[in-house]
Design a protein around this motif. Sequence first.
Motif, PDB file in Angstrom:
ATOM      1  N   THR A  93       0.823  -1.207   0.000  1.00 50.41           N
ATOM      2  CA  THR A  93       0.000   0.000   0.000  1.00 50.41           C
ATOM      3  C   THR A  93       0.860   1.261   0.000  1.00 50.41           C
ATOM      4  O   THR A  93       0.530   2.258  -0.669  1.00 50.41           O
ATOM      5  N   ALA A 115      -5.263   0.016  -0.549  1.00 46.49           N
ATOM      6  CA  ALA A 115      -4.417  -0.662  -1.526  1.00 46.49           C
ATOM      7  C   ALA A 115      -4.741  -0.177  -2.943  1.00 46.49           C
ATOM      8  O   ALA A 115      -3.837  -0.021  -3.784  1.00 46.49           O
ATOM      9  N   ASP A 116      -6.017   0.083  -3.220  1.00 50.94           N
ATOM     10  CA  ASP A 116      -6.414   0.563  -4.544  1.00 50.94           C
ATOM     11  C   ASP A 116      -5.770   1.904  -4.885  1.00 50.94           C
ATOM     12  O   ASP A 116      -5.460   2.186  -6.046  1.00 50.94           O
ATOM     13  N   CYS A 119      -2.729   1.894  -6.874  1.00 52.16           N
ATOM     14  CA  CYS A 119      -2.851   1.415  -8.255  1.00 52.16           C
ATOM     15  C   CYS A 119      -3.529   2.474  -9.119  1.00 52.16           C
ATOM     16  O   CYS A 119      -4.757   2.440  -9.305  1.00 52.16           O
ATOM     17  N   ALA A 124      -6.209  -2.983  -6.627  1.00 47.43           N
ATOM     18  CA  ALA A 124      -5.343  -4.028  -6.077  1.00 47.43           C
ATOM     19  C   ALA A 124      -6.049  -5.372  -6.202  1.00 47.43           C
ATOM     20  O   ALA A 124      -7.192  -5.522  -5.761  1.00 47.43           O
ATOM     21  N   ILE A 315      -0.629 -10.014  -4.041  1.00 47.21           N
ATOM     22  CA  ILE A 315      -1.388  -8.780  -4.229  1.00 47.21           C
ATOM     23  C   ILE A 315      -0.612  -7.881  -5.166  1.00 47.21           C
ATOM     24  O   ILE A 315       0.555  -7.538  -4.905  1.00 47.21           O
ATOM     25  N   CYS A 317      -1.153  -4.711  -8.565  1.00 48.87           N
ATOM     26  CA  CYS A 317      -2.058  -3.755  -9.204  1.00 48.87           C
ATOM     27  C   CYS A 317      -2.542  -4.277 -10.550  1.00 48.87           C
ATOM     28  O   CYS A 317      -1.744  -4.790 -11.348  1.00 48.87           O
TER      29      CYS A 317
END
Length: 369
Positions: A93, A115-116, A119, A124, A315, A317
């Motif tokens: 992250t 986490a998104d 990206c 993510a 995990i 992107c």
Amino acid sequence: MKLQRHGALAALAISATLAMAACGSDNTGSGGGSKSTAKAPSTECAKGSLTSQGSTAQKNAMDQWIKAYQTKCSGAQITYDGTGSGAGIQAFTSGTADFAGSDSALADGAEQKAADKRCTGGEALDLPMVTGPIAVVYHVQGVQDLQFKPATLAKIFAGKVKTWDDPAIKADNPKATLPSTPIQAVHRSESSGTSDNFTTYLSKTAGADWTYGHAKEWKAPGGVGAKGSDGVSAKVKQTAGTIAYDEWSYATTNSLDIAKIYNGAGQYTELTAEAAGKTVEGAKVVGQGDNLKLDIDYNTKVAGAYPIVLVTYEIACSKGNDSGKLDLLKSFLTYVSSDDGQAALTQQGYAPLPKPVQTKVQGAIKGLA
């Protein structure tokens, strides 16, 4: 979607090679020192460097994959640090890891959203890559072949059952001669996907005997913490009176006593590759698109199924990966998800991905940008 899996074949492969795992691996983790027989990657090589960290459960597998890939692809430098699932997600992250390993999919809500943000233009993804059971291991002088119902485990790890001759343990083990030795329950000291999976199992199977929910951080009182799968294994091996949850590959490598677990079919079930495979076969894909989160039925009523199973995810992107590292990221993940990469898992006491999930993972990797 229910996983239609050649579980029996995978199980036989693991069973046949489990003795190799018990003697250790060629990595620097808890494994030891036997020679690698992993196939070199058949995918196209890429150059550059990748930094990754996270799940200790998959560290033996990741070390094997990295060695095989770098042996063929001399222009690649890949590192994986077994810091625990929570630390891996935080590193991903924050942008300090190119990908992370986690024994739990990103939690819906704040964790997924954070986490998104890493990206740009994408999200993510949770890409299942390693499957393996969680063993309940113990060290009780002069006692072997123990078995437990979920409620008994919940009471032990909640600190309500304090000695090995407690009536709850006797009820599960009527033929055992149990000492009055105090129980020392060992849990992970750091944020851990293995803890999340184990407490999810207790939450779904032990009813009112487990009131601490599930989380990567250990919530129940008492017990003692140990860092990483290797730390848990070492603590149990060295300390009489202990009980813990641990990945099967580490339990086997360290020759720990492993308990039978009562399943939804009403059977005390020994941990074998075939028994674990029966539970993985019942997992469902609950993520959307290329986000391949799986839902495991810990209450499985399949005869002979061992119910405590985890899946480790990589995990990464979907979009927004470092353009200078994208080719290597895709090449390496393509290798670890390939037939050759998955076959190497059997040397470490893990299970290959079910074929339908493997195909979906490979498709998601091709789409990384």
